[in-house]
Each structure stands twice: as C-alpha cells, then as structure tokens.
Motif scaffolding. Structure first.
Motif, PDB file in Angstrom:
ATOM      1  N   VAL A 163       0.848  -1.190   0.000  1.00 51.96           N
ATOM      2  CA  VAL A 163       0.000   0.000   0.000  1.00 51.96           C
ATOM      3  C   VAL A 163       0.881   1.237   0.000  1.00 51.96           C
ATOM      4  O   VAL A 163       1.851   1.318   0.761  1.00 51.96           O
ATOM      5  N   ALA A 164       0.563   2.190  -0.857  1.00 52.42           N
ATOM      6  CA  ALA A 164       1.200   3.506  -0.853  1.00 52.42           C
ATOM      7  C   ALA A 164       0.191   4.520  -0.328  1.00 52.42           C
ATOM      8  O   ALA A 164      -0.977   4.499  -0.723  1.00 52.42           O
ATOM      9  N   ILE A 165       0.634   5.382   0.575  1.00 50.70           N
ATOM     10  CA  ILE A 165      -0.247   6.403   1.159  1.00 50.70           C
ATOM     11  C   ILE A 165       0.197   7.767   0.662  1.00 50.70           C
ATOM     12  O   ILE A 165       1.360   8.162   0.838  1.00 50.70           O
ATOM     13  N   GLU A 166      -0.719   8.518   0.067  1.00 50.42           N
ATOM     14  CA  GLU A 166      -0.423   9.800  -0.560  1.00 50.42           C
ATOM     15  C   GLU A 166      -1.517  10.818  -0.249  1.00 50.42           C
ATOM     16  O   GLU A 166      -2.605  10.453   0.184  1.00 50.42           O
ATOM     17  N   ASP A 167      -1.205  12.103  -0.524  1.00 52.63           N
ATOM     18  CA  ASP A 167      -2.214  13.142  -0.288  1.00 52.63           C
ATOM     19  C   ASP A 167      -2.437  14.053  -1.477  1.00 52.63           C
ATOM     20  O   ASP A 167      -3.406  14.812  -1.494  1.00 52.63           O
ATOM     21  N   ALA A 187       1.900   6.762  -7.343  1.00 51.93           N
ATOM     22  CA  ALA A 187       1.720   5.517  -6.602  1.00 51.93           C
ATOM     23  C   ALA A 187       0.858   4.531  -7.384  1.00 51.93           C
ATOM     24  O   ALA A 187       1.187   3.342  -7.500  1.00 51.93           O
ATOM     25  N   ALA A 188      -0.247   5.012  -7.936  1.00 57.68           N
ATOM     26  CA  ALA A 188      -1.139   4.133  -8.698  1.00 57.68           C
ATOM     27  C   ALA A 188      -0.446   3.591  -9.941  1.00 57.68           C
ATOM     28  O   ALA A 188      -0.595   2.419 -10.295  1.00 57.68           O
ATOM     29  N   ALA A 189       0.349   4.435 -10.600  1.00 55.54           N
ATOM     30  CA  ALA A 189       1.053   3.997 -11.803  1.00 55.54           C
ATOM     31  C   ALA A 189       2.137   2.980 -11.505  1.00 55.54           C
ATOM     32  O   ALA A 189       2.560   2.239 -12.399  1.00 55.54           O
ATOM     33  N   VAL A 203      -1.293  -0.761  -4.427  1.00 57.65           N
ATOM     34  CA  VAL A 203      -2.604  -0.337  -3.936  1.00 57.65           C
ATOM     35  C   VAL A 203      -2.402   1.028  -3.288  1.00 57.65           C
ATOM     36  O   VAL A 203      -1.504   1.203  -2.470  1.00 57.65           O
ATOM     37  N   THR A 204      -3.217   1.998  -3.665  1.00 54.72           N
ATOM     38  CA  THR A 204      -2.983   3.378  -3.236  1.00 54.72           C
ATOM     39  C   THR A 204      -4.116   3.890  -2.361  1.00 54.72           C
ATOM     40  O   THR A 204      -5.285   3.786  -2.721  1.00 54.72           O
ATOM     41  N   TRP A 237      -7.694   4.671  -6.975  1.00 59.46           N
ATOM     42  CA  TRP A 237      -7.182   4.626  -5.615  1.00 59.46           C
ATOM     43  C   TRP A 237      -8.343   4.662  -4.632  1.00 59.46           C
ATOM     44  O   TRP A 237      -9.477   4.990  -4.973  1.00 59.46           O
ATOM     45  N   HIS A 238      -8.052   4.318  -3.399  1.00 66.67           N
ATOM     46  CA  HIS A 238      -9.021   4.427  -2.319  1.00 66.67           C
ATOM     47  C   HIS A 238      -8.904   5.821  -1.708  1.00 66.67           C
ATOM     48  O   HIS A 238      -7.805   6.373  -1.601  1.00 66.67           O
ATOM     49  N   LEU A 239     -10.023   6.370  -1.289  1.00 68.77           N
ATOM     50  CA  LEU A 239     -10.031   7.683  -0.653  1.00 68.77           C
ATOM     51  C   LEU A 239     -10.409   7.555   0.817  1.00 68.77           C
ATOM     52  O   LEU A 239     -11.307   6.783   1.172  1.00 68.77           O
TER      53      LEU A 239
END
Length: 233
Positions: free
Chosen positions: A172-176, A184-186, A190-191, A206-208
């Motif tokens: 999982v990558a966590i981004e803002d 991350a998605a590219a 899993v983002t 991605w998930h929000l």
C-alpha cells in the motif's frame, strides 16, 4: 486473502503537515526577489518535484539557480521542523501499529534527503526502514520512478527476511496529492489517497479516506481485497 507486506509513505502532507512551511518559504523567497506569490500558485506546487517547483519560482522572479532555490527552501523547512514537527493526525499511530504487526515501511518523498532524514530521525529507529527522496531519482512524481525504486529496494532483501517475494499488489502507498497518487497508482501498488491541501478526484484508481486517524493495519489489509485495477507504467 493475501497479507499486507509493506507500506510506502509519502511525507509532506501525508506523514507531516509541512506544506504550510513550504508555502511560507516560497512566499518569503519570491517577495525577497521583488515578486508576488499567490495561494493558487503555491497550491500548484503541492506534491511536485522540487526541480519543477524551482522552475516555477524562477518564472515568478526568483533570480537563483535550481539547486540554490531547493537548498534554500529545504533549509527553511528543516529550521521550522526543528522548532516543531507537525505530524498528520493518526500517522504516527498507524506507523506504530504497522511496526507491531511486522509490516515493513519506507518513505517515498519528493523532498530532498536532508529534510526527509530529519523527519525519520524523529521517529523510532525501526519505523521507516529507508528513504527514497527527490534527489535520488531522475523523474519526480507524478512519474512512478520513486515508487519503482522503493519497491526494488525493499524487494532486494524481502525474501531473505520473510521467506516470500514482495508483490506490488500486497503493498500500500499512502499519498495526499494529485501528483503523488498518480505516481503511486502507476507503480502498481494499492494506493490510499488522503487529501489534504488539494482535493483528489474519485477516479477508481485509488481508495479515498478523509483521515488516517483511527486507521490500523487491519484497515490497510482490507484494501488489498478491494483494490482498484492496477495501472502499469
């Protein structure tokens, strides 16, 4: 269900709320060179590579080289962080829970190494294993290079450490930010997108989530079973 193997963390706006420090430093620098800097201009730089940000600041009138601008801004933000590190809600608690669960974590940021190291040093030594920073890659976010590099770095010893290969679909990558979530998605991970300074579209890539507050390892584990189709680049 496959188990969560690793979490890759963005820094500015995700782990720490340093964007106001960056924006303040940008305002000061542009104004010192006789220019003006608006909130909208500052918003456009959120999550971008520092080399890109430096070029935009030059267009706004900053008569300095790219590296001079980057070093100046970085030192200003480090100075502010030495006074107070503005942790994002729930970030340290989630890191602690992941560590207790044996999930590996690393930092993937467009900030340069000195600032990233200052943040990592403020955490327990085993919480973030390594840093991939903006000065370690040739292309910044939204290019996925930083995430590809981080995955390869962790994969190099993952089998030896855990007895199994590292898989992107179990990371999982966590981004803002918009550039960060795109990167991350590219990368095929899993983002989890947690918008902060800029809104993020619900594209299905991605998930929000509104916040990291209250999230634990089990919540990230659940994302793997409902992951959007990966994008490859």
């Amino acid at each position: 269900m496959s188990s969560l193997q690793a979490v890759f963390w963005d820094m500015d706006g995700t782990l720490v709320d340093t964007e106001p420090y960056w924006i303040e430093a940008e305002h000061e620098l542009v104004e010192a060179h006789g220019g003006t800097w608006s909130h909208d201009q500052a918003q456009l730089l959120v999550g971008q590579a520092l080399t890109y940000s430096a070029s935009i600041l030059q267009e706004a009138g900053v008569a300095m080289g790219n590296r001079e601008i980057i070093d100046h801004l970085t030192q200003r933000v480090i100075s502010r962080c030495r006074q107070q590190i503005p942790w994002r809600p729930g970030a340290r608690e989630l890191l602690e829970d992941l560590n207790a669960a044996g999930v590996r974590c690393a930092l993937v940021t467009m900030s340069f190494k000195p600032l990233a190291q200052a943040i990592v040093d403020a955490l327990p030594a085993d919480h973030l294993e390594f840093i991939i920073s903006g000065d370690m890659v040739s292309a910044g976010k939204p290019d996925p290079e930083a995430y590809h590099t981080a995955f390869s770095t962790m994969a190099a010893d993952h089998t030896e450490r855990t007895g199994e290969e590292l898989h992107r679909a179990r990371c999982v990558a966590i981004e803002d930010s918009v550039p960060g979530t795109a990167a991350a998605a590219a990368s095929g991970m899993v983002t989890l997108a947690v918008p902060h300074f800029t809104p993020l579209p619900d594209t299905g890539q991605w998930h929000l989530a509104e916040t990291l507050h209250g999230l634990r390892t089990a919540d990230l584990q659940n994302l793997l079973a409902n992951a959007p189709a990966p994008i490859t680049a």
